[in-house]
Scaffold this motif. Structure first.
Motif, PDB file in Angstrom:
ATOM      1  N   ARG A   1       5.596   3.396   4.128  1.00 38.84           N
ATOM      2  CA  ARG A   1       5.416   2.597   2.903  1.00 38.84           C
ATOM      3  C   ARG A   1       3.988   2.063   2.816  1.00 38.84           C
ATOM      4  O   ARG A   1       3.324   2.176   1.786  1.00 38.84           O
ATOM      5  N   TRP A   2       3.524   1.470   3.918  1.00 39.56           N
ATOM      6  CA  TRP A   2       2.171   0.910   3.923  1.00 39.56           C
ATOM      7  C   TRP A   2       1.110   2.010   3.860  1.00 39.56           C
ATOM      8  O   TRP A   2       0.058   1.827   3.248  1.00 39.56           O
TER       9      TRP A   2
ATOM     10  N   ILE B   1      -1.610   9.747  12.568  1.00 36.29           N
ATOM     11  CA  ILE B   1      -2.407   9.604  11.350  1.00 36.29           C
ATOM     12  C   ILE B   1      -1.773   8.569  10.425  1.00 36.29           C
ATOM     13  O   ILE B   1      -2.463   7.744   9.816  1.00 36.29           O
ATOM     14  N   LEU B   2      -0.442   8.594  10.335  1.00 34.53           N
ATOM     15  CA  LEU B   2       0.256   7.600   9.514  1.00 34.53           C
ATOM     16  C   LEU B   2       0.075   6.194  10.095  1.00 34.53           C
ATOM     17  O   LEU B   2      -0.083   5.222   9.342  1.00 34.53           O
ATOM     18  N   TYR B   3       0.088   6.095  11.429  1.00 27.62           N
ATOM     19  CA  TYR B   3      -0.111   4.782  12.050  1.00 27.62           C
ATOM     20  C   TYR B   3      -1.494   4.232  11.684  1.00 27.62           C
ATOM     21  O   TYR B   3      -1.633   3.046  11.390  1.00 27.62           O
ATOM     22  N   ASP B   4      -2.489   5.102  11.713  1.00 27.15           N
ATOM     23  CA  ASP B   4      -3.841   4.684  11.332  1.00 27.15           C
ATOM     24  C   ASP B   4      -3.893   4.298   9.858  1.00 27.15           C
ATOM     25  O   ASP B   4      -4.554   3.328   9.473  1.00 27.15           O
ATOM     26  N   ALA B   5      -3.183   5.075   9.024  1.00 30.17           N
ATOM     27  CA  ALA B   5      -3.246   4.875   7.577  1.00 30.17           C
ATOM     28  C   ALA B   5      -2.535   3.609   7.109  1.00 30.17           C
ATOM     29  O   ALA B   5      -2.850   3.068   6.054  1.00 30.17           O
TER      30      ALA B   5
ATOM     31  N   LEU C   1       1.583  -3.010  13.948  1.00 32.75           N
ATOM     32  CA  LEU C   1       2.580  -1.959  13.775  1.00 32.75           C
ATOM     33  C   LEU C   1       2.160  -0.682  14.494  1.00 32.75           C
ATOM     34  O   LEU C   1       2.985  -0.007  15.117  1.00 32.75           O
ATOM     35  N   GLU C   2       0.874  -0.360  14.418  1.00 37.92           N
ATOM     36  CA  GLU C   2       0.363   0.830  15.112  1.00 37.92           C
ATOM     37  C   GLU C   2       0.592   0.715  16.621  1.00 37.92           C
ATOM     38  O   GLU C   2       1.024   1.673  17.266  1.00 37.92           O
ATOM     39  N   HIS C   3       0.345  -0.462  17.174  1.00 45.46           N
ATOM     40  CA  HIS C   3       0.512  -0.670  18.615  1.00 45.46           C
ATOM     41  C   HIS C   3       1.972  -0.491  19.022  1.00 45.46           C
ATOM     42  O   HIS C   3       2.275   0.192  20.006  1.00 45.46           O
TER      43      HIS C   3
ATOM     44  N   LYS D   1       2.047   8.125  -3.857  1.00 41.65           N
ATOM     45  CA  LYS D   1       2.142   6.668  -3.723  1.00 41.65           C
ATOM     46  C   LYS D   1       3.527   6.148  -4.103  1.00 41.65           C
ATOM     47  O   LYS D   1       3.686   5.042  -4.636  1.00 41.65           O
ATOM     48  N   ASP D   2       4.529   6.972  -3.833  1.00 41.57           N
ATOM     49  CA  ASP D   2       5.919   6.592  -4.059  1.00 41.57           C
ATOM     50  C   ASP D   2       6.411   5.891  -2.794  1.00 41.57           C
ATOM     51  O   ASP D   2       6.986   6.509  -1.894  1.00 41.57           O
ATOM     52  N   VAL D   3       6.183   4.588  -2.716  1.00 42.17           N
ATOM     53  CA  VAL D   3       6.426   3.845  -1.483  1.00 42.17           C
ATOM     54  C   VAL D   3       7.907   3.833  -1.087  1.00 42.17           C
ATOM     55  O   VAL D   3       8.238   3.891   0.105  1.00 42.17           O
ATOM     56  N   GLU D   4       8.791   3.731  -2.081  1.00 38.61           N
ATOM     57  CA  GLU D   4      10.226   3.697  -1.777  1.00 38.61           C
ATOM     58  C   GLU D   4      10.682   5.015  -1.143  1.00 38.61           C
ATOM     59  O   GLU D   4      11.404   5.028  -0.140  1.00 38.61           O
ATOM     60  N   ARG D   5      10.256   6.136  -1.745  1.00 34.86           N
ATOM     61  CA  ARG D   5      10.650   7.449  -1.237  1.00 34.86           C
ATOM     62  C   ARG D   5      10.011   7.718   0.126  1.00 34.86           C
ATOM     63  O   ARG D   5      10.650   8.256   1.031  1.00 34.86           O
TER      64      ARG D   5
END
Length: 212
Positions: free
Chosen positions: A92-93, A135-139, A145-147, A187-191
């Protein structure tokens, strides 16, 4: 500061070896042997073992020694349940903050995964699976949250290798990554959150099937 750095290095080294499966469950971890391998005295090794006991990876038996406890199946189940929710939040983020360069990197990972699954390269598949999520953790732009998610990845390294071992699951995983990427790109955060949550649940279900 130097002492803290040394203690941290020794702790991380032993911890990583346990999580990578270097030691078998109930194997004794001898302070003198570990100290020799790491080029340090027994003191930082002893402190590291105590810290590892707090994490549940080591059991220290008085007057006997320190023994590897490993990760139980319940631990793995709990980690995946928690990780499922957190990966959803991460997606989502990420959908809110991801850069064009990161989107391109995700696309490249998926293309490489598609190539390696055709070749049956399981080791590369595991590496690319981890890279996609990193990559998602960085993004997601959350250091905390990444840690947490990176730590969970380490805890389930061995089981995660099994989860992409079968070709059918590997192909399905790539499809799920593709769907997540498209949702994040739109940018469909819910999906994006829902797909990431379901993806991790599928990984956990696949692990249970292999163990049955």
């Amino acid at each position: 500061m130097e002492d803290n750095s040394l203690r941290s290095r020794v702790f991380q080294s032993i911890r990583d070896d346990i999580l990578k499966g270097k030691y078998s469950e109930k194997e004794e971890l001898r302070e003198a042997t570990l100290g020799k391998e790491l080029g340090v005295s027994r003191t930082p090794v002893r402190e590291a073992l105590r810290q590892l006991e707090l994490e549940g990876l080591v059991e220290i038996v008085p007057n006997k020694g320190a023994y590897v406890t490993g990760i139980s199946q319940k631990d793995v189940h709990d980690i995946y349940m928690i990780r499922s929710m957190l990966e959803g939040l991460c997606a989502r983020w990420a959908a809110e903050h991801i850069t064009p360069e990161q989107l391109e990197a995700l696309e490249e990972v998926i293309l490489l995964a598609e190539y390696h699954v055709e070749k049956g390269h399981s080791a590369q598949m595991t590496e690319l699976d981890g890279k996609f999520h990193q990559i998602l953790y960085d993004a997601c732009e959350s250091r905390i949250l990444e840690h947490v998610l990176s730590d969970f990845h380490k805890y389930v390294q061995l089981t995660r290798r099994k989860s992409v071992r079968t070709e059918d699951r590997a192909r399905k995983s790539i499809e799920e990554h593709r769907e997540m990427l498209e949702a994040i790109r739109a940018k469909d955060v819910e999906r994006a959150e829902r797909l990431a949550n379901v993806h991790i649940m599928h990984v956990m279900e696949n692990l249970h099937m292999e163990q049955d």
